[in-house]
Enzyme design. Structure first.
Site, PDB file in Angstrom:
ATOM      1  N   CYS A 127       0.863  -1.252   0.710  1.00 51.97           N
ATOM      2  CA  CYS A 127       0.123   0.044  -0.046  1.00 51.97           C
ATOM      3  C   CYS A 127       0.841   1.630   0.486  1.00 51.97           C
ATOM      4  O   CYS A 127       0.753   2.053  -1.005  1.00 51.97           O
ATOM      5  CB  CYS A 127      -1.065   0.076   0.945  1.00 51.97           C
ATOM      6  SG  CYS A 127      -2.428  -1.127   1.297  1.00 51.97           S
TER       7      CYS A 127
HETATM    8  N1  LIG Z   1      -3.200  -5.611   1.793  1.00 50.00           N
HETATM    9  C1  LIG Z   1      -3.427  -4.281   2.582  1.00 50.00           C
HETATM   10  O1  LIG Z   1      -3.104  -4.495   4.302  1.00 50.00           O
HETATM   11  C2  LIG Z   1      -4.444  -3.778   1.972  1.00 50.00           C
HETATM   12  C3  LIG Z   1      -4.933  -2.641   2.899  1.00 50.00           C
HETATM   13  C4  LIG Z   1      -5.645  -2.291   2.775  1.00 50.00           C
HETATM   14  C5  LIG Z   1      -5.983  -2.087   1.091  1.00 50.00           C
HETATM   15  N2  LIG Z   1      -5.601  -2.131   0.410  1.00 50.00           N
HETATM   16  C6  LIG Z   1      -6.143  -2.484  -0.914  1.00 50.00           C
HETATM   17  O2  LIG Z   1      -6.954  -3.877  -1.288  1.00 50.00           O
HETATM   18  C7  LIG Z   1      -6.861  -4.683  -2.770  1.00 50.00           C
HETATM   19  C8  LIG Z   1      -6.476  -5.735  -1.948  1.00 50.00           C
HETATM   20  O3  LIG Z   1      -5.480  -6.252  -1.438  1.00 50.00           O
HETATM   21  P1  LIG Z   1      -5.010  -7.474  -1.047  1.00 50.00           P
HETATM   22  O4  LIG Z   1      -3.762  -7.181   0.166  1.00 50.00           O
HETATM   23  O5  LIG Z   1      -6.487  -8.543  -0.573  1.00 50.00           O
HETATM   24  O6  LIG Z   1      -4.825  -8.014  -2.250  1.00 50.00           O
HETATM   25  P2  LIG Z   1      -4.291  -9.733  -2.464  1.00 50.00           P
HETATM   26  O7  LIG Z   1      -3.653  -9.920  -3.298  1.00 50.00           O
HETATM   27  O8  LIG Z   1      -3.929 -10.299  -0.600  1.00 50.00           O
HETATM   28  O9  LIG Z   1      -5.603 -10.998  -2.654  1.00 50.00           O
HETATM   29  C9  LIG Z   1      -6.949 -10.168  -3.974  1.00 50.00           C
HETATM   30  C10 LIG Z   1      -6.701 -10.989  -3.898  1.00 50.00           C
HETATM   31  O10 LIG Z   1      -7.750 -11.052  -5.822  1.00 50.00           O
HETATM   32  C11 LIG Z   1      -7.776 -12.333  -6.412  1.00 50.00           C
HETATM   33  N3  LIG Z   1      -8.540 -11.454  -7.518  1.00 50.00           N
HETATM   34  C12 LIG Z   1      -7.314 -11.421  -8.690  1.00 50.00           C
HETATM   35  N4  LIG Z   1      -7.933 -10.643  -9.443  1.00 50.00           N
HETATM   36  C13 LIG Z   1      -9.372 -11.385  -9.218  1.00 50.00           C
HETATM   37  C14 LIG Z   1     -10.166 -11.610 -10.639  1.00 50.00           C
HETATM   38  N5  LIG Z   1      -9.718 -10.763 -11.475  1.00 50.00           N
HETATM   39  N6  LIG Z   1     -11.314 -11.776  -9.477  1.00 50.00           N
HETATM   40  C15 LIG Z   1     -11.198 -12.330  -8.499  1.00 50.00           C
HETATM   41  N7  LIG Z   1     -10.158 -12.434  -7.928  1.00 50.00           N
HETATM   42  C16 LIG Z   1      -9.266 -12.151  -8.503  1.00 50.00           C
HETATM   43  C17 LIG Z   1      -6.473 -12.697  -6.278  1.00 50.00           C
HETATM   44  O11 LIG Z   1      -6.441 -14.026  -6.308  1.00 50.00           O
HETATM   45  C18 LIG Z   1      -6.084 -12.525  -4.427  1.00 50.00           C
HETATM   46  O12 LIG Z   1      -6.355 -13.349  -3.480  1.00 50.00           O
HETATM   47  C19 LIG Z   1      -6.049  -3.741  -3.039  1.00 50.00           C
HETATM   48  O13 LIG Z   1      -6.410  -2.551  -3.909  1.00 50.00           O
HETATM   49  C20 LIG Z   1      -5.247  -2.998  -1.980  1.00 50.00           C
HETATM   50  O14 LIG Z   1      -4.430  -2.067  -2.061  1.00 50.00           O
HETATM   51  C21 LIG Z   1      -4.828  -3.483   1.555  1.00 50.00           C
END
Ligand SMILES: NC(=O)c1ccc[n+]([C@@H]2O[C@H](COP(=O)([O-])OP(=O)(O)OC[C@H]3O[C@@H](n4cnc5c(N)ncnc54)[C@H](O)[C@@H]3O)[C@@H](O)[C@H]2O)c1
Length: 449
Positions: free
Chosen positions: A288
């Site tokens: 992030c």
């Molecule tokens: N990890 C954090 O601490 C955090 C905190 C706040 C915001 N975010 C934001 O949240 C969002 C998700 O982040 P995350 O850390 O959970 O990512 P992540 O990589 O842990 O998880 C994302 C999931 O989405 C799945 N995916 C990818 N493409 C897909 C599709 N087309 N259809 C369905 N599933 C799909 C992946 O297989 C994966 O399991 C991002 O925008 C990130 O910037 C993350």
């Protein structure tokens, strides 16, 4: 002709199917769909399940689906027993088949938003998730984007694609943005007690998203639109990136002046007002803070404006691994040694303490740079099983104990509860980039960032 085609968003009234949604949510009859079951989506899914709400979780990763359906969690903060409980009771349905979403009343999209190779926003995951949802969309559903992104995404990227399918946003379906604030590894703040910001493309969508997240969050903050909600998240993360950039620059300044930066920050933090401590380190990591502000600067570049604070903080933060390598060179020099041929132990590879996440970890950059200079490296990190360097594909060997005949140890991430006593007794020099050894001493000479 659609009578609402040119109506301003604020004057749109929800159609009969959509208008029932807040009541269905309040009665907990609604089914919640979550797309992307990673660090964000899985804890959210669990929070709804714990409140007795049925959840349909969709992910494109077959491994993820198999793991969750076997009752196992792959997200550190979520215990497997919790996943197993909700899978067994059928409250949590997990599938790779988007057709399951026909039964969902709300759909929250939690897919990745990384940077492309040219360090521009990569919208491909959002677009692909939306394109997979659309064939199964029906009137009455609320779609909420949670992935961090630039202001305008929900309105400019999502809305037209939904309307191309013949749904009038605000009438047939609701559309909103709600930034995700989860902080992996944080024991104090989770889904329930972290306020949730919501902003809809119409006032009704704001209200409906408020009703949705109000089921799992104690405090929902409503803002006047999706664009506002999108930039709220970017302000939060830009605030962190800029302040960390500032304190990293102060660390470089202090190193040049021979002053201990940690004492400086801690003494400044005793001021009870007008100062908030940020701590230096080997660089910025995680999915992030290093990335999200660049979404904002990209958007503003399309409007011919250069967001200088973001660019400068990015430059300083990305230079920190070089500063660490300079300090490593200095420390070895004092012993009459070169980086080339030295045995160096990297302690802590994850991007922050308490998690095993290596994404964007500055420790990986430090490792690449030291290997390029001919050092022999090993790593220790109880949260990380394997380290393969992204750029060169080289794998680091894992040190099982502290005593590997190392010339130097570099603490890059401090995991809570790590016992450094063995390290302090066996390695001649330690470069502590995190102040992990504060108040501890041993035979090793401890050097600051
Ligand atoms: N990890 C954090 O601490 C955090 C905190 C706040 C915001 N975010 C934001 O949240 C969002 C998700 O982040 P995350 O850390 O959970 O990512 P992540 O990589 O842990 O998880 C994302 C999931 O989405 C799945 N995916 C990818 N493409 C897909 C599709 N087309 N259809 C369905 N599933 C799909 C992946 O297989 C994966 O399991 C991002 O925008 C990130 O910037 C993350």
């Amino acid at each position: 002709m659609n009578p609402h085609a040119s109506a301003p968003a604020s004057s749109l009234t929800p159609g009969p199917e959509l208008s029932k949604l807040p009541e269905r949510l309040a009665r907990r009859e609604a089914t919640v769909g979550i797309i992307g079951l990673g660090y964000v989506g899985l804890p959210l899914a669990m929070a709804f399940c714990e409140e007795g709400v049925r959840v349909i979780g969709i992910d494109v990763s077959p491994r993820k689906i198999a793991t969750l359906n076997a009752g196992k969690s792959d997200v550190e903060d979520i215990p497997s027993a919790q996943v197993a409980k909700h899978i067994d009771s059928k409250r949590f349905l997990v599938s790779a088949d988007f057709a399951a979403l026909a039964a969902a009343d709300t759909i929250s999209i939690c897919v990745p938003t990384p940077l492309s190779k040219s360090r521009d926003p990569d919208m491909s995951y959002i677009v692909s998730a939306l394109e997979s949802i659309l064939p199964h969309m029906r009137k009455g559903q609320l779609l909420v984007l949670e992935s961090t992104t630039y202001p305008g995404t929900t309105r400019e990227v999502m809305l037209p694609r939904i309307e191309e399918r013949g749904f009038k946003v605000g009438v047939d379906v609701g559309l909103a943005f709600s930034p995700e604030r989860i902080d992996p590894g944080n024991k104090k703040y989770g889904v329930r007690n972290t306020p949730k910001v919501v902003g809809g493309c119409t006032p009704f969508a704001t209200e409906a998203s408020g009703a949705l997240y109000g089921l799992v969050c104690d405090h929902v903050v409503r803002v006047d639109g999706a664009d506002t909600a999108e930039i709220v998240k970017l302000l939060e993360n830009t605030f962190r990136a800029v302040n960390i950039g500032l304190v990293n620059e102060i660390a470089i300044v202090c190193a040049k002046l021979g002053i201990d930066v940690w004492q400086v920050v801690e003494a400044a933090a005793t001021k009870p007002f007008g100062f908030m401590p940020f701590y230096p380190g080997p660089g910025l990591g995680g999915h992030c803070i290093p990335i999200d502000p660049l979404y904002l600067s990209w958007k503003l570049r399309t409007l011919n404006y250069n967001v200088r604070f973001i660019e400068l903080a990015d430059e300083v933060n990305r230079s920190m691994p070089d500063h660490v390598v300079t300090r490593v060179t200095d420390v070895l020099n004092e012993r009459g040694k070169a980086v080339k041929g030295s045995r160096i132990l990297l302690v802590g590879m994850a991007y922050k303490g308490g998690v095993g996440d290596l994404r964007e970890s500055p420790a990986l950059d430090v490792a690449e740079k030291l290997l390029d200079r001919g050092a022999t490296l090993a790593f220790r990190d109880d949260h990380v099983g394997k380290v393969v360097l992204e750029h060169s594909g080289r794998e680091l060997s894992r040190a099982e104990g502290w005593n590997g005949g190392f010339d130097l140890a570099v603490i890059l991430t401090a995991h809570p509860g790590t016992d450094y006593r063995g390290l302090l007794e066996t390695v001649p020099d330690i470069l502590d980039t995190r102040n992990a050894l504060r108040g501890q001493s041993g035979r090793a000479a401890v050097h600051r960032l």
